[in-house]
Write a protein that holds these residues in place. Structure first.
Motif, PDB file in Angstrom:
ATOM      1  N   GLY A  50      67.451  74.626  70.400  1.00 46.59           N
ATOM      2  CA  GLY A  50      67.275  73.985  71.919  1.00 46.59           C
ATOM      3  C   GLY A  50      68.368  75.147  72.733  1.00 46.59           C
ATOM      4  O   GLY A  50      68.685  76.159  72.185  1.00 46.59           O
ATOM      5  N   PHE A  51      68.727  74.452  73.957  1.00 45.48           N
ATOM      6  CA  PHE A  51      69.172  75.312  75.002  1.00 45.48           C
ATOM      7  C   PHE A  51      70.671  75.888  74.441  1.00 45.48           C
ATOM      8  O   PHE A  51      70.814  77.002  74.601  1.00 45.48           O
ATOM      9  CB  PHE A  51      69.493  74.184  76.245  1.00 45.48           C
ATOM     10  N   ILE A  52      71.152  74.697  73.967  1.00 47.49           N
ATOM     11  CA  ILE A  52      72.695  75.233  73.487  1.00 47.49           C
ATOM     12  C   ILE A  52      72.644  76.082  72.177  1.00 47.49           C
ATOM     13  O   ILE A  52      73.501  76.901  72.247  1.00 47.49           O
ATOM     14  CB  ILE A  52      73.553  74.032  73.108  1.00 47.49           C
ATOM     15  N   THR A  53      71.705  75.778  71.483  1.00 49.62           N
ATOM     16  CA  THR A  53      71.516  76.931  70.155  1.00 49.62           C
ATOM     17  C   THR A  53      71.185  78.235  70.743  1.00 49.62           C
ATOM     18  O   THR A  53      71.786  79.137  70.058  1.00 49.62           O
ATOM     19  CB  THR A  53      70.632  76.431  69.018  1.00 49.62           C
ATOM     20  N   ALA A  54      70.565  78.274  71.595  1.00 46.10           N
ATOM     21  CA  ALA A  54      70.238  79.673  72.353  1.00 46.10           C
ATOM     22  C   ALA A  54      71.755  80.186  72.586  1.00 46.10           C
ATOM     23  O   ALA A  54      71.784  81.705  72.371  1.00 46.10           O
ATOM     24  CB  ALA A  54      69.000  79.632  73.418  1.00 46.10           C
ATOM     25  N   ILE A  55      72.346  79.513  73.343  1.00 43.37           N
ATOM     26  CA  ILE A  55      73.599  79.982  73.928  1.00 43.37           C
ATOM     27  C   ILE A  55      74.536  80.414  72.553  1.00 43.37           C
ATOM     28  O   ILE A  55      75.055  81.439  72.758  1.00 43.37           O
ATOM     29  CB  ILE A  55      74.455  79.020  74.725  1.00 43.37           C
TER      30      ILE A  55
ATOM     31  N   VAL B 114      76.568  76.207  62.516  1.00 47.01           N
ATOM     32  CA  VAL B 114      76.804  75.758  63.885  1.00 47.01           C
ATOM     33  C   VAL B 114      75.698  74.979  64.494  1.00 47.01           C
ATOM     34  O   VAL B 114      74.741  74.983  64.235  1.00 47.01           O
ATOM     35  CB  VAL B 114      76.772  76.970  64.780  1.00 47.01           C
ATOM     36  N   ILE B 115      76.306  73.613  64.792  1.00 45.03           N
ATOM     37  CA  ILE B 115      75.314  72.457  64.920  1.00 45.03           C
ATOM     38  C   ILE B 115      74.972  72.096  66.399  1.00 45.03           C
ATOM     39  O   ILE B 115      75.999  71.675  66.917  1.00 45.03           O
ATOM     40  CB  ILE B 115      76.079  71.099  64.290  1.00 45.03           C
ATOM     41  N   GLY B 116      73.916  72.149  66.802  1.00 44.52           N
ATOM     42  CA  GLY B 116      73.653  71.832  68.365  1.00 44.52           C
ATOM     43  C   GLY B 116      72.192  70.932  68.258  1.00 44.52           C
ATOM     44  O   GLY B 116      71.042  71.634  68.690  1.00 44.52           O
ATOM     45  N   ILE B 117      72.476  69.606  68.055  1.00 41.31           N
ATOM     46  CA  ILE B 117      71.495  68.813  68.099  1.00 41.31           C
ATOM     47  C   ILE B 117      71.777  67.656  68.563  1.00 41.31           C
ATOM     48  O   ILE B 117      72.842  67.272  69.175  1.00 41.31           O
ATOM     49  CB  ILE B 117      70.957  68.536  66.486  1.00 41.31           C
ATOM     50  N   PRO B 118      70.697  66.717  69.056  1.00 41.57           N
ATOM     51  CA  PRO B 118      71.058  65.220  69.612  1.00 41.57           C
ATOM     52  C   PRO B 118      72.439  64.543  68.924  1.00 41.57           C
ATOM     53  O   PRO B 118      72.273  64.629  67.526  1.00 41.57           O
ATOM     54  CB  PRO B 118      69.841  64.549  69.431  1.00 41.57           C
ATOM     55  N   ASN B 119      73.057  63.822  69.785  1.00 39.99           N
ATOM     56  CA  ASN B 119      74.188  63.159  69.188  1.00 39.99           C
ATOM     57  C   ASN B 119      74.035  62.167  68.117  1.00 39.99           C
ATOM     58  O   ASN B 119      74.865  61.994  67.261  1.00 39.99           O
ATOM     59  CB  ASN B 119      74.791  62.416  70.397  1.00 39.99           C
ATOM     60  N   ASP B 120      72.711  61.414  68.172  1.00 43.43           N
ATOM     61  CA  ASP B 120      72.519  60.583  67.102  1.00 43.43           C
ATOM     62  C   ASP B 120      72.406  60.936  65.518  1.00 43.43           C
ATOM     63  O   ASP B 120      72.403  60.307  64.674  1.00 43.43           O
ATOM     64  CB  ASP B 120      71.278  59.641  67.582  1.00 43.43           C
ATOM     65  N   VAL B 121      71.986  62.342  65.532  1.00 46.84           N
ATOM     66  CA  VAL B 121      72.124  63.084  64.412  1.00 46.84           C
ATOM     67  C   VAL B 121      73.160  63.791  63.854  1.00 46.84           C
ATOM     68  O   VAL B 121      73.075  64.498  62.821  1.00 46.84           O
ATOM     69  CB  VAL B 121      70.615  63.615  64.009  1.00 46.84           C
ATOM     70  N   HIS B 122      74.141  63.710  64.589  1.00 45.18           N
ATOM     71  CA  HIS B 122      75.384  64.690  64.328  1.00 45.18           C
ATOM     72  C   HIS B 122      76.088  64.347  62.915  1.00 45.18           C
ATOM     73  O   HIS B 122      76.216  65.119  62.147  1.00 45.18           O
ATOM     74  CB  HIS B 122      76.552  64.442  65.579  1.00 45.18           C
ATOM     75  N   CYS B 123      76.109  62.958  62.666  1.00 41.10           N
ATOM     76  CA  CYS B 123      76.964  62.463  61.759  1.00 41.10           C
ATOM     77  C   CYS B 123      76.298  62.831  60.504  1.00 41.10           C
ATOM     78  O   CYS B 123      77.055  63.572  59.640  1.00 41.10           O
ATOM     79  CB  CYS B 123      77.126  60.856  61.692  1.00 41.10           C
ATOM     80  N   GLN B 124      74.985  62.644  60.108  1.00 50.84           N
ATOM     81  CA  GLN B 124      74.425  62.888  58.958  1.00 50.84           C
ATOM     82  C   GLN B 124      74.505  64.154  58.604  1.00 50.84           C
ATOM     83  O   GLN B 124      74.687  64.734  57.498  1.00 50.84           O
ATOM     84  CB  GLN B 124      72.845  62.442  58.916  1.00 50.84           C
TER      85      GLN B 124
ATOM     86  N   LEU C 295      80.768  72.165  65.546  1.00 47.36           N
ATOM     87  CA  LEU C 295      79.904  70.986  66.041  1.00 47.36           C
ATOM     88  C   LEU C 295      79.882  70.752  67.610  1.00 47.36           C
ATOM     89  O   LEU C 295      81.077  70.891  68.182  1.00 47.36           O
ATOM     90  CB  LEU C 295      80.328  69.454  65.439  1.00 47.36           C
ATOM     91  N   GLU C 296      78.734  70.945  68.116  1.00 44.05           N
ATOM     92  CA  GLU C 296      78.758  71.055  69.574  1.00 44.05           C
ATOM     93  C   GLU C 296      79.228  69.676  70.130  1.00 44.05           C
ATOM     94  O   GLU C 296      79.030  68.471  69.271  1.00 44.05           O
ATOM     95  CB  GLU C 296      77.417  71.365  70.251  1.00 44.05           C
ATOM     96  N   LYS C 297      79.709  69.324  71.295  1.00 44.44           N
ATOM     97  CA  LYS C 297      80.076  68.037  71.889  1.00 44.44           C
ATOM     98  C   LYS C 297      78.916  67.275  72.299  1.00 44.44           C
ATOM     99  O   LYS C 297      77.609  67.822  72.478  1.00 44.44           O
ATOM    100  CB  LYS C 297      81.001  68.499  73.081  1.00 44.44           C
ATOM    101  N   PRO C 298      79.180  66.004  72.281  1.00 44.39           N
ATOM    102  CA  PRO C 298      80.197  65.016  71.869  1.00 44.39           C
ATOM    103  C   PRO C 298      80.103  64.829  70.449  1.00 44.39           C
ATOM    104  O   PRO C 298      79.121  65.144  70.010  1.00 44.39           O
ATOM    105  CB  PRO C 298      80.242  63.971  72.733  1.00 44.39           C
ATOM    106  N   MET C 299      81.107  64.365  69.859  1.00 48.14           N
ATOM    107  CA  MET C 299      81.234  64.309  68.268  1.00 48.14           C
ATOM    108  C   MET C 299      80.068  63.587  67.802  1.00 48.14           C
ATOM    109  O   MET C 299      79.545  64.027  66.719  1.00 48.14           O
ATOM    110  CB  MET C 299      82.593  63.584  68.000  1.00 48.14           C
ATOM    111  N   CYS C 300      79.855  62.259  68.250  1.00 47.13           N
ATOM    112  CA  CYS C 300      79.009  61.483  67.465  1.00 47.13           C
ATOM    113  C   CYS C 300      78.401  60.031  68.429  1.00 47.13           C
ATOM    114  O   CYS C 300      79.014  60.126  69.542  1.00 47.13           O
ATOM    115  CB  CYS C 300      79.388  61.262  65.954  1.00 47.13           C
ATOM    116  N   LEU C 301      78.175  59.124  67.473  1.00 43.89           N
ATOM    117  CA  LEU C 301      78.007  57.863  68.493  1.00 43.89           C
ATOM    118  C   LEU C 301      79.085  56.704  68.524  1.00 43.89           C
ATOM    119  O   LEU C 301      78.945  56.027  69.450  1.00 43.89           O
ATOM    120  CB  LEU C 301      76.313  57.235  68.039  1.00 43.89           C
TER     121      LEU C 301
END
Lengths: 361, 361, 361, 361
Positions: free
Chosen positions: C13-18, C71-81, C95-101
């Motif tokens: 997405g947007f942040i991964t393009a950056i 380099v992880i740029g995905i929705p917050n709810d899947v950060h942890c896994q 890991l892109e911000k914020p850390m997790c849920l």
């Protein structure tokens, strides 16, 4: 004079509305009458501004004994005759810039006022602009050392009234209209040293279908004290009025920006009534100005002129200054035509400034 | 070329330190050697910047086979000989501005590089300044309509190294030193239309005890496409570097200010190490700049030149551009001396630009 | 490591393009693969950015031996896994911000990385923003004296991707999305003193039809060293991105504005492609930004993380910092719900931050 | 009333000098007398400002039949008694901010003025600041949509007169001194909706040797219409006065900065007399303000109050508004002491605001 100064307004356009607003804030002034030739204009103006008398013939206004002072805001080509008539009627005079069409007219006007012993006051509002007044104090106080370079520019996307675009009525383009501000600003800021030379670059870049006058101009002036001055004028700059000045000295520098440098920074998805003179759209980002008339100096200007009449004081900017400005403007157009720096004093019998540019090209 | 570009630096002063910093950020470049005539300078520089070889005689550097590219940052009067020698040695060349002292030198340099088939790249960093690059994209995209007026100015309170103040070495004053930036900036921004005329106003206002060169200059240029350009240069402006540009078009306007327009606004009662080039004191208010070398464009500039060498590409700014700038500078000094607009092309056998001003006065 | 760091991007997405743009400017990095679950996204991304491998299942990417860093740029709810899986695969992690849920997830992630001996790097780009880096140097140098008050704000008119608006996926609104920047900015700027308390005012003023999350928030934090910090976040501010900071100290003050404080001031009657993130229309006045990714700090950020992996260095911002930020965010939501200042350390078993606000209301 | 309004000034310090300057510009006002207890002060003030009568005992001034209006600029702890006496003497009253020390005093003052049928006008000059007045017109016109967030801050490095530092005389620190401006500014800008809650963070960061009062404060207010307001006040900010406001709405945003946003940008190696209130040194860069009294709104403020007396009009800001501000200030100090949001209405019998902070800590 132990009554308020009674003022007659000659003109009913954009600038006369500003004069009226400014005069209303002068406790020592009372607007007695307004004159404007187009049927209905004076009557409408009088109604809107609550003025007792209105005329289509300004000579009727001059006949009113109770009027002490006339404030003239009309096209350049009729400045001379009205001033001659006002002087003959014994009225003190405030004349909007620029002075007139040529040096012969200028001399006749000065002569008439001198003989009639009326004050001839020249409405260069930049000499009263509060921010520029403070800038002059900085320079005068030595904060900036000896001046080296001085700049002033005024830019918008072109005047509304048709007479500005007609060089036979206006005498020239943006240099006549706005360059005259810069020339007197420089003289006033520097303490009015003699002008040594003028160079000018002019062009009609955008509005050539509409006018023979130049819509952009750059002027470089040299003063006898060695200071260089640069004036920049435009009738093609979009996005609202721009009015800035800089003073560069041997010990410092000062920058003053009247518009973006004072504005509320606004973003509006809805748009609103008015941001600033000639702003165009107010949707999106705009620079909202406030108390525009005060910030430009019109209020302090009129207060000064009224005070000069009421207490018989010497105005700080007069017809003699206006004449020097006219001389510099002729030199500028001559320079633009010849590609040469023009030395002053510069005498010419040209009927209007722009002739010197067009003739030489 | 399948190894990093090996660079030899000729010079060890202020600008060469900037070149070194910029080159260190280019992954495709490696600084191989540095040469500087004053005993110890090259050695110190090499140590500080971790460079393998250092020489007092630049010809030794040119003898190193492994060097692909020389970057030259030395006084103007020695530009020509070093370029001739570098070309003879088959090295690609980056030359710091301005090109040289006169048109004869310019032609010899161009000729030598052409014959030697080496790239002659001209280090006008304003063509790489990120903010100005974006401004050019705005203009090129049509956002501003057709250009009408373009401005650029550069001001500080004077250079440090003595050779800048000696007109025999520098060829002139602030116009040579910084006006050359503006001329190439205008050409690049506008797509390099032919120059039609140059007018210049010059003066030595503050530093007359120190130099015969002008410390303030205003240039007005006309391009064949009708655009007017105004350059403003000063060696007397206190308070730190100033570098600004404006593009005025028929459909818009853009203002870019590299220093105050990017800075952290800081008040420090204690003061601190460094605010910006030539800032003077940091006690009180200051405008703190960051990543100065990057913001000026030096990083992208060196990356481009290294890329041109590595991949045999055509540089976007070359010795031919530098020669046009020299011609315009000669025209400017001639104009300052004569008070006349000088039409281009302008040929002259003058040994250095300032002679045309001084001779005519 | 004597080869370039091989990077796998998770997200498209947007942040991964950056991230991709920033990584391309790192000479020591090579993007090896990209993974994104929606059919076609990874393939398109790989094509556009010239990346050799693409997957819809990120676990395939993790199976690639040659990948050193994800380099992880995905929705917050899947950060942890994803972090747990990446650690298990022995990959270093950005890991892109914020850390997790929630804090339980945070602890699992930290634990997994510790056990796997992989670097857990937290992509808070404000710690790399060049203008803010200079601001920190000013503070660290003593230019401003002892810090008293520190402010940071980030505002635009709301995110594009739907998962930001869904509190079950994002964990909260603008405080989760942008307040996390401010918290780590304060900690980094001040040298990471312990946080003493958090107060927050939140509201859903404009976007209540679209989200349960807050679209405006004000946070006041107190640090153990007595410094007060104020964060201001908005998803309702029109006219383009706003990102500013202030440091007020006992001996001075510094103001940094990344957008209007760096931009080209542009007026365009025609409009143009792009002024700045979330700018909306470019007709009329706009503030044109340039080299946006560099100016926000993404380039220096990725260069730092790549350098940490390549040379086994300690990152300046890690998962441990991210965990402190999460704790502060929970405290903020709890405060917004209770109207009370929340003292730290603050432990909670809440599943996501916004629950503490909603529950208490 | 068919004579100028005759004004008696009570006080002779900093603010009374401003009142005098502002009143001199009101054509309908005449300063008749001044009273100040310290021997010589009133006499000196009367001489300097050309005032006919002066007293050390303000009760003598109140005995003057010809006085219509008193303008009170004295320490907070003596506001109540002087207002009671002025009301008893049948004088209209302008009271400088903040109102008094506690709510019991406030109620006595309001009651006395109501019974005496005198106008009780509250001198909150921000309601008359020309730039803020324009900002309110923007908001009222719908240009910004529905308000979401409103901010105002005022910062300098601390007051001169000793009574400000003595909490027994002032009632508190910077919140009493300058936070009172913000509270009334918010109410006025928003059309005076009821206040719902107040939260405050206060600290004595720099001046703890000099005062028990807070020298920095952040206030968050909620209004009944859902708008959040943030006030920021400081007595520790070096480099001159700072006064700014922002209005964020659902359709736009407006930023107004009275000082740096209006100033002449000046660099002076020599220094000069005065840049702006509390500027400190003028050597180096400074932000030179002009017509300070006018720009802050004092001229329009006094003109309005004089007009209200002369033509028996309803003032736009009254003692009732001042009482609401006092209530909010008590709530703020209570919040700072308890770390809790305080709901309004808030009743307290505390003798002065700061007691609620200190007691709770």
């Amino acid at each position: 004079m132990n009554h308020p100064v009674h003022v007659g307004l000659i003109g009913s356009g954009f600038i006369t509305a500003i004069h009226a607003e400014a005069l209303k804030r002068c406790s020592d002034a009372e607007i007695t009458a307004v004159a404007s030739p187009t049927k209905g204009n004076a009557a409408d103006f009088a109604k809107k501004h609550n003025i007792g008398h209105h005329f289509t013939d300004y000579r009727k206004l001059l006949e009113m004994d109770e009027i002490d002072l006339v404030v003239i805001g009309i096209p350049n080509d009729v400045h001379c005759q009205v001033v001659l008539d006002a002087a003959a009627a014994g009225k003190h005079i405030v004349l909007e810039k620029p002075m007139c069409l040529n040096l012969a007219e200028a001399d006749r006007m000065l002569d008439a006022c001198r003989k009639a012993e009326v004050k001839f006051m020249y409405a260069e509002e930049l000499c009263f602009t509060p921010k520029y007044v403070r800038m002059k104090q900085l320079l005068d106080s030595g904060a900036l050392g000896a001046p080296v370079l001085i700049k002033q520019s005024e830019k918008h996307d072109g005047p509304h009234a048709p007479h500005f675009w007609d060089v036979n009525r206006a005498g020239g383009g943006v240099t006549m209209d706005m360059g005259c501000h810069a020339v007197e600003f420089f003289r006033w800021m520097l303490g009015r040293p003699p002008l040594k030379s003028v160079y000018a670059q002019m062009g009609t870049h955008v509005h050539s279908a509409k006018t023979q006058g130049e819509d952009n101009a750059i002027l470089i002036l040299e003063f006898a004290n060695g200071v260089t001055a640069v004036a920049e004028e435009s009738w093609t700059k979009l996005g609202g009025m721009d009015d800035r000045a800089e003073v560069h000295g041997s010990k410092g520098v000062a920058y003053a920006d009247l518009l973006h440098g004072n504005a509320i920074e606004t973003y509006s998805a809805a748009g609103y009534d008015y941001a600033v003179e000639k702003a165009g759209s107010t949707v999106g980002w705009s620079f909202t100005i406030y108390e525009e008339i005060w910030n430009y100096g019109f209020v302090d200007e009129m207060a000064h002129f009224v005070d000069c009449v009421k207490h018989d004081k010497q105005p700080i900017v007069t017809g003699d200054d206006a004449r020097v400005v006219m001389e510099a403007l002729f030199a500028a157009y001559h320079s633009a035509g010849t590609g040469q720096k023009v030395m002053l004093p510069f005498n010419t019998t040209a009927a209007k400034p722009i002739d010197l540019w067009k003739k030489a090209q």
